[in-house]
Design an enzyme around this catalytic site. Sequence first.
Site, PDB file in Angstrom:
ATOM      1  N   ASP A  90       0.799  -1.229   0.000  1.00 11.73           N
ATOM      2  CA  ASP A  90       0.000   0.000   0.000  1.00 11.73           C
ATOM      3  C   ASP A  90       0.832   1.279   0.000  1.00 11.73           C
ATOM      4  O   ASP A  90       0.307   2.379   0.243  1.00 11.73           O
ATOM      5  CB  ASP A  90      -0.994  -0.011   1.173  1.00 11.73           C
ATOM      6  CG  ASP A  90      -2.120  -0.999   0.918  1.00 11.73           C
ATOM      7  OD1 ASP A  90      -2.522  -1.139  -0.249  1.00 11.73           O
ATOM      8  OD2 ASP A  90      -2.590  -1.639   1.868  1.00 11.73           O
ATOM      9  N   ASP A 151      -6.934  -4.852  -4.629  1.00 16.97           N
ATOM     10  CA  ASP A 151      -6.685  -3.476  -4.173  1.00 16.97           C
ATOM     11  C   ASP A 151      -5.395  -2.911  -4.780  1.00 16.97           C
ATOM     12  O   ASP A 151      -5.249  -1.699  -4.959  1.00 16.97           O
ATOM     13  CB  ASP A 151      -6.543  -3.407  -2.649  1.00 16.97           C
ATOM     14  CG  ASP A 151      -7.515  -4.287  -1.882  1.00 16.97           C
ATOM     15  OD1 ASP A 151      -7.967  -5.281  -2.456  1.00 16.97           O
ATOM     16  OD2 ASP A 151      -7.798  -4.003  -0.722  1.00 16.97           O
ATOM     17  N   GLY A 209      -8.274 -18.793  -5.980  1.00 13.35           N
ATOM     18  CA  GLY A 209      -8.747 -17.510  -5.505  1.00 13.35           C
ATOM     19  C   GLY A 209      -9.153 -17.618  -4.043  1.00 13.35           C
ATOM     20  O   GLY A 209      -9.390 -18.725  -3.537  1.00 13.35           O
ATOM     21  N   THR A 211     -10.291 -14.972  -0.274  1.00 15.60           N
ATOM     22  CA  THR A 211     -10.646 -13.629   0.214  1.00 15.60           C
ATOM     23  C   THR A 211      -9.973 -13.366   1.546  1.00 15.60           C
ATOM     24  O   THR A 211      -9.515 -14.299   2.208  1.00 15.60           O
ATOM     25  CB  THR A 211     -12.177 -13.466   0.348  1.00 15.60           C
ATOM     26  OG1 THR A 211     -12.492 -12.074   0.435  1.00 15.60           O
ATOM     27  CG2 THR A 211     -12.734 -14.188   1.575  1.00 15.60           C
ATOM     28  N   ARG A 223     -15.957  -3.820  -1.987  1.00 13.54           N
ATOM     29  CA  ARG A 223     -14.873  -2.839  -2.090  1.00 13.54           C
ATOM     30  C   ARG A 223     -13.774  -3.338  -3.033  1.00 13.54           C
ATOM     31  O   ARG A 223     -13.171  -2.548  -3.748  1.00 13.54           O
ATOM     32  CB  ARG A 223     -14.304  -2.472  -0.718  1.00 13.54           C
ATOM     33  CG  ARG A 223     -13.398  -1.254  -0.810  1.00 13.54           C
ATOM     34  CD  ARG A 223     -13.229  -0.491   0.477  1.00 13.54           C
ATOM     35  NE  ARG A 223     -12.414  -1.168   1.451  1.00 13.54           N
ATOM     36  CZ  ARG A 223     -12.856  -1.673   2.596  1.00 13.54           C
ATOM     37  NH1 ARG A 223     -14.138  -1.586   2.913  1.00 13.54           N
ATOM     38  NH2 ARG A 223     -12.047  -2.266   3.444  1.00 13.54           N
ATOM     39  N   TRP A 227     -12.301  -1.329  -6.098  1.00 10.07           N
ATOM     40  CA  TRP A 227     -10.877  -1.082  -6.383  1.00 10.07           C
ATOM     41  C   TRP A 227     -10.549  -1.504  -7.817  1.00 10.07           C
ATOM     42  O   TRP A 227      -9.759  -0.856  -8.500  1.00 10.07           O
ATOM     43  CB  TRP A 227      -9.975  -1.861  -5.427  1.00 10.07           C
ATOM     44  CG  TRP A 227      -9.938  -1.470  -3.975  1.00 10.07           C
ATOM     45  CD1 TRP A 227      -9.971  -2.329  -2.902  1.00 10.07           C
ATOM     46  CD2 TRP A 227      -9.802  -0.144  -3.405  1.00 10.07           C
ATOM     47  NE1 TRP A 227      -9.885  -1.624  -1.706  1.00 10.07           N
ATOM     48  CE2 TRP A 227      -9.770  -0.287  -1.989  1.00 10.07           C
ATOM     49  CE3 TRP A 227      -9.714   1.137  -3.947  1.00 10.07           C
ATOM     50  CZ2 TRP A 227      -9.652   0.804  -1.114  1.00 10.07           C
ATOM     51  CZ3 TRP A 227      -9.591   2.223  -3.083  1.00 10.07           C
ATOM     52  CH2 TRP A 227      -9.562   2.048  -1.695  1.00 10.07           C
ATOM     53  N   SER A 341     -13.814  -4.414   7.809  1.00  4.57           N
ATOM     54  CA  SER A 341     -13.723  -5.858   7.615  1.00  4.57           C
ATOM     55  C   SER A 341     -14.814  -6.531   8.436  1.00  4.57           C
ATOM     56  O   SER A 341     -14.639  -6.769   9.626  1.00  4.57           O
ATOM     57  CB  SER A 341     -12.338  -6.350   8.056  1.00  4.57           C
ATOM     58  OG  SER A 341     -12.268  -7.742   7.933  1.00  4.57           O
TER      59      SER A 341
HETATM   60  N1  GLY Z   1      -7.016  -2.006   0.865  1.00  4.29           N
HETATM   61  C1  GLY Z   1      -7.565  -2.496   2.075  1.00  4.29           C
HETATM   62  C2  GLY Z   1      -9.015  -2.317   2.168  1.00  4.29           C
HETATM   63  O1  GLY Z   1      -9.661  -1.878   1.232  1.00  4.29           O
HETATM   64  O2  GLY Z   1      -9.543  -2.618   3.227  1.00  4.29           O
END
Ligand code: GLY
Length: 378
Positions: A90, A151, A209, A211, A223, A227, A341
Site C-alpha cells: 500500500d 486493491d 482464488g 478472500t 470494495r 478497487w 472488515s
Molecule cells: N485495501 C484495504 C481495504 O480496502 O480494506
Amino acid sequence: MTMWKQAIEDALRVVRADIARFGDQFPHVSNGDRVYQLNNNTDWTEGFWSGMLWLSYEYSGDEAFREAAAKTVGNFRRRLENRTNLDHHDIGFLYSLSAKAQWIIEKDEAAKKLTLEAADVLLERWREKTQILQAWGRKDDPENGGRIIIDCMMNLPLLHWAYKHTGDEKYRQIAATHSDKSRRFLVRGDDSSYHTFYFDQETGDSLRGGTAQGYRDGSTWTRGQAWGIYGFALAYRYLGQPEYLETAKRLARYFIERFPEDDVVYWDFDAPVTPETKRDSSASAIAAAGMLEILGFLSADDPDRAMLQDAVERSMTSLVKNYSTIGEEDAQGLLKRGSYSVRGGAAPDDYVIWGDYFYLETLLRLEKGLTGYWYERD
Ligand code: GLY
C-alpha cells in the site's frame, strides 16, 4: 448552488475542524462512536487524510489546508526514512496522495524525490518466480508469499508515475506484468472478482482464488470490485491496452446491476441481505470515482455511457442525502456506514478515512472536473 457544491462546502467545513482536532495525527476508522481513531502514520490509510487536505486546498485555495497537507508530507518523509510499517504494497495509496500530490500541485522537487524513493520501496515487493507484487507479509511468508489482491491495482499508478519521471522501464514492466496477472486471475468470467489470488511461490503456478475481507472465498467483496473498477481504468490510462478499459467496464456493470434499493452497496454482493447486513459506503464512493474515470475515455455514442452516468448520479445522490454528515455540527467524518472488515469483526458501520477521501474526490470531479492524484493532469 448544486447539490455537489453544497456537499463540498460542508465537507471542507469538517476537514477544517479536523485539522485542529487531529493535530499531527492521522485518522483511520471510527469504532461505532463516530470518533476517528488516530495514529502517528503507521497504517495503510494515512495518505487519504493527506489527499483530502490537498483536495481541500486545490478547491478553496485556502492556505490553512496547504499548510496542513505539506506538514503531512514531512511526516511521510520520516516514515520512509524509518521504514515504519512499509512492508506491504500500500505504498501506492500512502505516497500517491501525499508526496505525489504535492508534486502534482506545486512541482515541489523534494516531494518528487520522496515519491520516487517510495516507488522503489514498492518495487521491493516484486517476486521474480511468481511475477507478482506480493501484497502482504515478508518475502518468504508461507501464507502470503505468493498472494496478490485486487486493491493493488490502485497502488500501481505510483510505478507508472516513476517510469514517466525516470524513463526506467522496470517500473512500467512490473506494473504491466502485475496488471496482466490481476486481470487474468482476479477477474472472473461472470465479471465478478476475487479479493485475492494465490500462486505457488516456487513454481509460479496459479493455485486458487480466496478472500481476506469478503463473505467467503468465492464471493465478491464490494470494495474489492470497486478497487478493480478504478484500478483497471487507471491501468488503461497508463498502458493504453483496450482490455483494461473493457475489464473496468465489465466490473462496473456487475457492480451497477447489483445496486440495492437506495443505490449504496452492502459489504459483499454474496452476503445474505437482512436488516442487519452492513453497507460499505466507501465501496460506492470508490466505484463512483472509478466510473467517472472510465467515462473520461468513452466516446459520446458509447453504449455504456448512459448506464455509467446514471450509476454515478444515483450513488452520489444517495451518499449525499442518506449517508453524509452534512449539517451535523460536530461530525469528524464525511460519510457514515463504511465497513472495514465485516468478517474480521472490524465493521463498526462508521467512518473509514478512504470512504471520506473518495467521496470528496468524486464530488470534486463532478463539480469542478478536478481529478485526484493518481496521475498528472497535464
Ligand atoms: N485495501 C484495504 C481495504 O480496502 O480494506
